[in-house]
Design an enzyme around this catalytic site. Structure first.
Site, short mmCIF file in Angstrom:
data_model
loop_
_atom_site.label_atom_id
_atom_site.label_comp_id
_atom_site.label_asym_id
_atom_site.label_seq_id
_atom_site.Cartn_x
_atom_site.Cartn_y
_atom_site.Cartn_z
N ASP A 1 -9.12 3.70 -2.48
CA ASP A 1 -10.18 4.00 -1.52
C ASP A 1 -11.35 4.56 -1.43
O ASP A 1 -11.47 5.98 -2.31
CB ASP A 1 -9.09 5.16 -0.79
CG ASP A 1 -8.29 4.55 0.41
OD1 ASP A 1 -8.00 3.03 0.06
OD2 ASP A 1 -7.44 5.29 0.63
N ASP B 1 0.48 -1.57 0.01
CA ASP B 1 0.08 -0.09 -0.21
C ASP B 1 0.38 1.30 -0.27
O ASP B 1 2.57 0.97 0.04
CB ASP B 1 -0.55 0.28 1.62
CG ASP B 1 -1.98 1.31 1.08
OD1 ASP B 1 -1.93 1.49 0.53
OD2 ASP B 1 -1.88 1.76 2.57
N GLU C 1 2.49 5.10 -3.69
CA GLU C 1 2.54 5.79 -5.42
C GLU C 1 3.80 6.47 -5.29
O GLU C 1 4.17 7.24 -6.30
CB GLU C 1 1.25 6.83 -5.06
CG GLU C 1 0.12 6.15 -4.89
CD GLU C 1 -0.42 5.19 -3.69
OE1 GLU C 1 -0.21 5.83 -2.94
OE2 GLU C 1 -1.00 4.23 -4.16
O1 MIG Z 1 -3.52 6.31 4.60
O2 MIG Z 1 -3.79 0.97 5.82
O3 MIG Z 1 -6.00 2.17 0.34
O4 MIG Z 1 -6.34 0.47 2.01
O5 MIG Z 1 -6.56 -0.51 4.65
C1 MIG Z 1 -4.45 4.87 4.77
C2 MIG Z 1 -4.27 1.68 6.15
C3 MIG Z 1 -3.77 3.74 4.18
C4 MIG Z 1 -4.91 2.87 2.12
C5 MIG Z 1 -5.30 1.97 2.11
C6 MIG Z 1 -6.55 1.27 3.05
C7 MIG Z 1 -5.33 1.07 3.83
C8 MIG Z 1 -5.00 2.14 4.26
N1 MIG Z 1 -4.19 2.87 3.52
#
Ligand code: MIG
Length: 799
Positions: free
Chosen positions: A485, A407, A410
């Site tokens: 999200d 996650d 980016e």
């Molecule tokens: O700033 O890890 O898209 O699936 O549950 C949020 C917490 C960070 C974004 C991800 C989401 C995940 C969440 N993350």
């Protein structure tokens, strides 16, 4: 960027006339008087690569997107010179290059139809700020041209009339038309006059595509740096274009384990251990199939990657084993930000070995993410990827985690403009050092790749499972992905539908959305409708941010639980069907989901359709996208379709109303299809498959179907231990013939098929199996429509 005003034209520079031409095997160089070189490489008869330089020298040729396994070679190549142009001829294409200005036009070699033609063609603007060029291309839009693809854009399936930007971006609660979001896939397929071609602009800088928004008759694309470097891919079938693009940028390096196609349950966050167990126990208690449970960031010690919270998960190895004994695979999140903490071994190793990204003048790239201030590994350095991959040893080998979720790659940075690294951050880029302007769009891809390398190593001899949020073209080789999200709203249900189709059309089929929506909470009806869509997505997972309430299949009362169970059960029955579709994708690059336009581009009714899609080869599905619906209108592509629930037959080529109360959804099966089914299991491998059910949908005429199986994990299938059954069905008014051709060395655990006949227009009198005649007393005939037959038959006649 490309603007039709005198003022804007001022900065644009253009190639002048060609002064020299040389050919070196499959590569042609055209040099202009003002020092521009156009290099055309014939990759295949239907794939041409175009590269331009304005300096007379090409940069080192390196791409993260193109796979070393890409096919190369052509049947025919000749170059003709005419007074005003060169013509490059392959067996599929004729590409004309104008001597006066380097503009190109491409024609179908057989029919001479114009497929794609430059308008201004290649032009550029010098970038004083960064050096190099802003590279631009514009093409004439042909009459009736439509555009598809571009990854995860949450816009309608047909992109015509819109402009898009490619810059991988963390986009919490994005909406319809938000752009850019998480992924950069600079590839589109265009369709006009029944013929399709594709353009893959392999440039990782911030890039843009304009599909007749700025000027109604022009499509264009450009990037803020790098080379004008694009592949032209001819069809004329859209599925050929996508398959060829997928060949170039790569198919998944191996099939997923079958369990990864099961149902996954996720939340931010399930903790402590007791909560995790409560959830998994409830699945078993309520008999709702589920294969995977996720641990979000709270499982770690202060969000430090590769650590476990002692308080919440005192004994992860034991827990993971207990979950595994109950059929649950544990999947954990790993983010790129490494907490600045001298006591933390991952941080220390990264620092000691100089693995973290640095700013232009030398300081580390410091940014705030969940753990607080962090440094970030430079995943564009192969040595860093190797190190990263080895960090997974304990998690996978020791603790028994089965999958990893990447996650924030980016990369996302909190509380800063642009929500990511500043432009000046330096990257190795496989020994082609560059700034973040060039590396940004591939950073997440390289993290997922490094993670994949680790899983591949330590999960061996089992197959790896990785899921990533950020991606660039080619990321599909290593990992699955989700759409980020989203929000618990009806509009987002429709966005999820479109994004999954679009990703599939962009070469990336292992995709799904957060079922029910990540932000906010759905009501039961929305959740049920989302599950109905989700079971047809290659990746099927409920996930939510958790701060607006629960989101498990049983959260919304018994009625909804029953609907959700019914559809998850259907997914488990369809596992051999989905697995076969995945195998075709991994083998041939054929997308698992097909938007109607991809399914039948000759039917113009399909060109603007977004809701209906084909899953695999034979199932037409259409989600209900509104509250309080008792059904909906939908378009049926040409052909004959069986209503899955009633066996009623619908003639395609028209729009019709379909009933679908909350416990149903419009699902249709192509006539003539054989649909393989497994019994419902609570998780993959719970039961030994003792019989394969084949739902046979009668048709007057011929149709083929295939069923791919193997050990469902491991690599034996690569050595030939798979089972591929090709069925051909021929229906006549008083006879149904099914022939089977089997290949591969895998022996399936079952001995028999249970044939379930749908729509048989006659009463069965006798059955001939491999030339031996049986009266219906001899076979275990059940009513008029179901009987058991040995799996090895090759020729079956039902009369
Ligand atoms: O700033 O890890 O898209 O699936 O549950 C949020 C917490 C960070 C974004 C991800 C989401 C995940 C969440 N993350």
């Amino acid at each position: 960027m490309i603007l039709n005003t005198e003022l804007e034209y001022k900065g644009n520079l253009f190639p002048s006339h060609i002064i020299s031409y040389e050919k070196n095997l499959d590569t042609l160089n055209f040099t202009t008087e003002n020092g521009v070189i156009l290099q055309i490489t014939v990759q295949r008869d239907s794939v041409l690569r175009f590269r331009f330089t304005t300096t007379g020298i090409f940069e080192n040729d390196f791409s993260y997107a193109i796979t070393k396994y890409a096919s190369r070679g052509y049947n025919h190549l000749e170059v003709e010179e005419e007074e005003d142009k060169y013509i490059i001829i392959t067996s599929k294409l004729k590409c004309q290059v104008n001597k006066a200005d380097l503009r190109t036009a491409i024609y179908d070699a057989q029919t001479n139809e114009l497929i794609c033609e430059d308008e201004l063609g290649f032009h550029w603007e010098e970038s004083y700020e960064f050096g190099g060029d802003i590279v631009k291309m514009s093409k004439v839009a042909q009459e009736g041209e439509s555009y598809y693809g571009l990854g995860d854009k949450p816009a309608d399936v047909n992109l015509k009339g819109k402009r898009f930007e490619n810059w991988v971006t963390d986009s919490y609660a994005y909406g319809k038309y938000t752009d850019p979001i998480y992924k950069t896939i600079p590839f589109y397929t265009a369709l006009h006059h029944k013929k399709a071609y594709g353009i893959f602009f392999d440039n990782t800088f911030r890039s843009y595509f304009d599909f007749c928004q700025e000027r109604r008759n022009i499509s264009s694309f450009w990037a803020q740096g790098g080379e004008m470097n694009y592949y032209f891919i001819y069809g004329p079938d859209m599925s050929e274009v996508v398959a060829n693009y997928t060949d170039l940028t790569g198919k998944p390096h191996q099939l997923p384990p079958l369990w990864a196609l099961g149902y996954h349950q996720c939340k931010w966050s399930y903790y402590p251990e007791a909560k995790v167990k409560e959830i998994t126990n409830k699945f078993r208690e309520l008999k709702i199939p589920c294969d995977a449970i996720y641990l979000d960031i709270d499982y770690m010690e202060g969000f430090r990657c590769f650590t476990w919270s002692k308080e919440y998960f005192p004994d992860p190895k034991r827990m993971v084993k207990e979950l595994a004994d109950d059929g649950f695979k544990t999947i954990v999140i790993i983010d790129p930000g490494i907490k600045i903490d001298k006591e933390y071994s991952v941080f220390k190793e990264g620092l000691d070995n100089d693995y973290f990204c640095k700013r232009a003048d030398g300081p580390y790239m410091k940014g705030k993410v969940w753990p607080g201030e962090c440094y970030f590994p430079d995943f564009t350095n192969p040595e860093v990827r190797e190190w990263w991959s080895n960090l997974f040893q304990e998690l996978i080998e020791e603790i028994g985690v089965k999958g990893v979720w990447n996650d924030m790659n980016e990369p996302a940075v909190m509380d800063v403009p642009g929500k990511s690294f500043p432009d000046d951050v330096r990257h190795d880029y496989e020994g082609n050092p560059c700034s973040h302007r060039k590396a940004h769009n591939i950073y997440g891809m390289q993290m997922a790749r490094a993670t994949y390398q680790g899983l591949k190593k330590f999960a061996y001899p089992k197959r790896p499972f990785v899921i990533t949020r950020a991606a660039y073209s080619g990321t599909q080789r290593y990992t699955s992905s989700w759409t980020g999200d989203n929000v618990a709203s009806w509009e987002h249900l429709s966005i999820a539908n479109i994004q999954a189709q679009r990703m599939c059309m962009s070469g990336f089929s292992f995709i799904g959305s957060d079922i029910g929506g990540f932000a906010e909470q759905p009501n039961g009806e929305l959740y049920a409708r989302w599950i109905q869509l989700g079971i047809f997505h290659p990746f099927c997972r409920t996930h939510s941010s958790g701060d607006h309430g629960d989101q498990e299949p049983w959260t919304f009362g018994k009625n909804i639980t029953d609907v959700v169970r019914k559809f998850i059960e259907l997914r488990y029955e369809l596992l051999p069907y989905l697995y076969t579709a995945f195998w075709r994708y991994a083998e041939e690059g054929i997308p698992i989901l097909k938007s109607l336009v991809l399914y039948d581009q000759l039917d113009t009714h399909t060109h603007y359709r977004s809701d209906e899609f084909i899953c695999g080869e034979k199932i037409l599905a259409c989600p209900i996208l509104e509250p309080n619906a008792k059904g909906r209108r939908m378009y049926f592509p040409t052909g004959e379709w069986y209503n899955y629930w009633t066996d009623e037959i619908v003639e395609g080529g028209q729009e019709l109303w379909v009933d679908a109360d909350l416990d149903s959804m419009p699902i249709f099966i192509k006539s003539g299809a054989l649909i393989p089914k497994y019994p419902v299991q609570q998780f993959v491998g719970e039961k030994e498959i003792e019989e394969l059910k084949l739902d046979v949908y009668f048709k007057i005429g011929k149709e083929t179907s295939e069923v791919y199986e193997d050990a469902h994990d491991g690599y034996d299938y690569i050595k030939g231990r798979y089972s591929l059954r090709n069925f051909s069905l021929t229906g006549k008014t008083t006879e149904l013939v099914i022939q089977q051709h089997k290949s591969g060395k895998y022996t399936t655990p079952y001995d028999t098929f249970k044939l379930q006949l749908h729509g048989l227009p006659f009463k069965i009198k006798k059955v001939i199996i491999d030339k031996v005649e049986y009266s219906f007393k001899d076979i275990q005939l059940n009513g008029n429509n179901s009987f058991i037959i040995n799996k090895d038959f090759t020729d079956l006649h039902i009369l």
